[in-house]
Design a protein around this motif. Structure first.
Motif, mmCIF file in Angstrom:
data_model
loop_
_atom_site.group_PDB
_atom_site.id
_atom_site.type_symbol
_atom_site.label_atom_id
_atom_site.label_comp_id
_atom_site.label_asym_id
_atom_site.label_seq_id
_atom_site.Cartn_x
_atom_site.Cartn_y
_atom_site.Cartn_z
ATOM 1 N N GLY A 54 54.491 41.257 8.450
ATOM 2 C CA GLY A 54 54.858 42.407 7.640
ATOM 3 C C GLY A 54 55.774 42.040 6.498
ATOM 4 O O GLY A 54 56.182 40.884 6.335
ATOM 5 N N THR A 68 59.282 49.042 6.146
ATOM 6 C CA THR A 68 58.470 47.890 6.537
ATOM 7 C C THR A 68 57.004 48.235 6.320
ATOM 8 O O THR A 68 56.540 49.300 6.745
ATOM 9 C CB THR A 68 58.703 47.521 8.012
ATOM 10 O OG1 THR A 68 60.090 47.212 8.203
ATOM 11 C CG2 THR A 68 57.874 46.302 8.392
ATOM 12 N N LEU A 69 56.286 47.343 5.660
ATOM 13 C CA LEU A 69 54.864 47.536 5.394
ATOM 14 C C LEU A 69 54.050 46.513 6.168
ATOM 15 O O LEU A 69 54.404 45.334 6.222
ATOM 16 C CB LEU A 69 54.571 47.377 3.893
ATOM 17 C CG LEU A 69 55.225 48.358 2.933
ATOM 18 C CD1 LEU A 69 54.869 47.980 1.494
ATOM 19 C CD2 LEU A 69 54.782 49.771 3.228
ATOM 20 N N ARG A 70 52.943 46.991 6.750
ATOM 21 C CA ARG A 70 52.019 46.097 7.449
ATOM 22 C C ARG A 70 50.587 46.535 7.173
ATOM 23 O O ARG A 70 50.322 47.713 6.970
ATOM 24 C CB ARG A 70 52.266 46.105 8.960
ATOM 25 C CG ARG A 70 53.554 45.424 9.383
ATOM 26 C CD ARG A 70 53.639 45.315 10.910
ATOM 27 N NE ARG A 70 54.811 44.564 11.327
ATOM 28 C CZ ARG A 70 56.009 45.088 11.497
ATOM 29 N NH1 ARG A 70 56.199 46.389 11.273
ATOM 30 N NH2 ARG A 70 57.033 44.330 11.879
ATOM 31 N N GLU A 73 49.086 49.620 5.052
ATOM 32 C CA GLU A 73 50.116 50.580 4.658
ATOM 33 C C GLU A 73 50.517 50.386 3.194
ATOM 34 O O GLU A 73 50.492 49.270 2.676
ATOM 35 C CB GLU A 73 51.348 50.435 5.550
ATOM 36 C CG GLU A 73 51.073 50.726 7.021
ATOM 37 C CD GLU A 73 52.278 50.430 7.902
ATOM 38 O OE1 GLU A 73 52.316 50.952 9.023
ATOM 39 O OE2 GLU A 73 53.164 49.674 7.463
ATOM 40 N N THR A 74 50.883 51.484 2.536
ATOM 41 C CA THR A 74 51.326 51.431 1.151
ATOM 42 C C THR A 74 52.574 52.293 0.978
ATOM 43 O O THR A 74 52.887 53.136 1.822
ATOM 44 C CB THR A 74 50.245 51.952 0.180
ATOM 45 O OG1 THR A 74 50.018 53.357 0.439
ATOM 46 C CG2 THR A 74 48.942 51.196 0.355
ATOM 47 N N ILE A 75 53.277 52.070 -0.116
ATOM 48 C CA ILE A 75 54.415 52.905 -0.477
ATOM 49 C C ILE A 75 54.490 52.959 -1.989
ATOM 50 O O ILE A 75 54.099 51.998 -2.663
ATOM 51 C CB ILE A 75 55.735 52.348 0.115
ATOM 52 C CG1 ILE A 75 56.873 53.359 -0.073
ATOM 53 C CG2 ILE A 75 56.098 50.994 -0.491
ATOM 54 C CD1 ILE A 75 58.145 52.985 0.664
ATOM 55 N N GLU A 81 52.543 51.374 -6.932
ATOM 56 C CA GLU A 81 52.175 51.383 -5.517
ATOM 57 C C GLU A 81 52.251 49.969 -4.966
ATOM 58 O O GLU A 81 51.730 49.024 -5.570
ATOM 59 C CB GLU A 81 50.754 51.927 -5.328
ATOM 60 C CG GLU A 81 50.316 51.988 -3.873
ATOM 61 C CD GLU A 81 48.977 52.680 -3.710
ATOM 62 O OE1 GLU A 81 48.951 53.926 -3.717
ATOM 63 O OE2 GLU A 81 47.956 51.970 -3.586
ATOM 64 N N ARG A 83 51.431 47.239 -1.868
ATOM 65 C CA ARG A 83 50.506 46.984 -0.765
ATOM 66 C C ARG A 83 50.739 45.577 -0.223
ATOM 67 O O ARG A 83 51.167 44.676 -0.951
ATOM 68 C CB ARG A 83 49.050 47.091 -1.222
ATOM 69 C CG ARG A 83 48.674 48.390 -1.888
ATOM 70 C CD ARG A 83 47.224 48.346 -2.332
ATOM 71 N NE ARG A 83 46.901 49.427 -3.255
ATOM 72 C CZ ARG A 83 45.746 49.527 -3.907
ATOM 73 N NH1 ARG A 83 44.809 48.593 -3.741
ATOM 74 N NH2 ARG A 83 45.526 50.542 -4.723
#
Length: 245
Positions: A54, A68-70, A73-75, A81, A83
């Motif tokens: 991650g 935390t991104l895995r 998942e996006t933010i 954005e 990724r």
């Protein structure tokens, strides 16, 4: 629907995908991180690998919040954005920006007119257990399973097209030909229809399409194998990205 109409529908879908708000032309950066937090241009906070596949963002300006991104998942921070990109177990943080100049200037994809003559008969031969070394545009190499080879004729000369399977199970190839760097991008991608039980197949070069790195140099596309590199000119499929002013 006619052969030409089916192709035009495919081409319209390709242009819609390429020019989408968070499509390939919006990729602004691919950031290879380490476990020590570091800044990433254009986004707030500090970013680092978690050690378990991650990516963690800290010091995001809201009471020291952490994300935390895995996987998929996006933010988003404003219009950008973020990724996670996984390349054979090594992850990076990708930033997509709809306001990237190349995305805002994207106009169309230039392509050759569809011709039935570029839909070629082929014979598929499965190659169980065989692997090849694939080299990406940045020089990184990895091993990939070969799904098989398609035997066909190009300008009356027997040729082969080595294909692998993508994450969706489709037969795919990367190829180069005599038009590259003159009429078309430096190489192109192709999805091949599933062969019949007797091995008979079709290679439709009208559906040859530009790799993601034609839209942003932050993509790490695989290069064509030597056996998928032809001196003949394949004047079919997509040619180049068209940018407006």
């Amino acid at each position: 629907m006619s052969f030409e109409d089916e192709w035009r529908e495919w081409h319209r879908a390709r242009e819609s995908y390429a020019g989408a708000e968070y499509g390939p032309a919006a990729l602004e950066s691919t950031n290879w991180l380490i476990t020590e937090p570091a800044a990433v241009e254009g986004v707030p906070g500090l970013w680092a690998l978690t050690g378990d596949g991650g990516i963690r963002g800290s010091e995001l300006g809201t009471s020291g919040s952490i994300v935390t991104l895995r996987g998929g998942e996006t933010i988003r921070f404003g219009r950008r954005e973020l990724r996670v990109f996984d390349r054979n177990g090594v992850v990076a943080l990708r930033v997509f920006n709809p306001r990237r100049p190349q995305r805002e200037r994207f106009s169309a994809i230039d392509a050759y007119p569809p011709r039935k003559g570029w839909r070629l008969r082929a014979v598929f031969e499965s190659t169980p257990g065989e692997h090849i070394t694939v080299t990406a545009v940045d020089g990184q190499r990895h091993e990939s399973a070969v799904a098989g080879r398609l035997r066909f004729e190009l300008d009356g000369i027997p040729r082969t097209l080595t294909v692998t399977r993508n994450a969706h199970g489709d037969l795919t190839a990367v190829f180069a030909d005599g038009t590259n760097g003159i009429e078309t991008y430096r190489f192109r991608f192709l999805v091949v229809e599933e062969p019949a039980d007797d091995g008979s197949a079709w290679i439709d070069f009208n559906r040859a399409y530009l790799p993601p790195c034609a839209f942003s140099d932050q993509f790490l596309c695989p290069l064509p194998l030597d056996e998928n590199t032809y001196t003949s000119s394949i004047r079919a499929g997509e040619r180049a990205v068209i940018l407006g002013r």
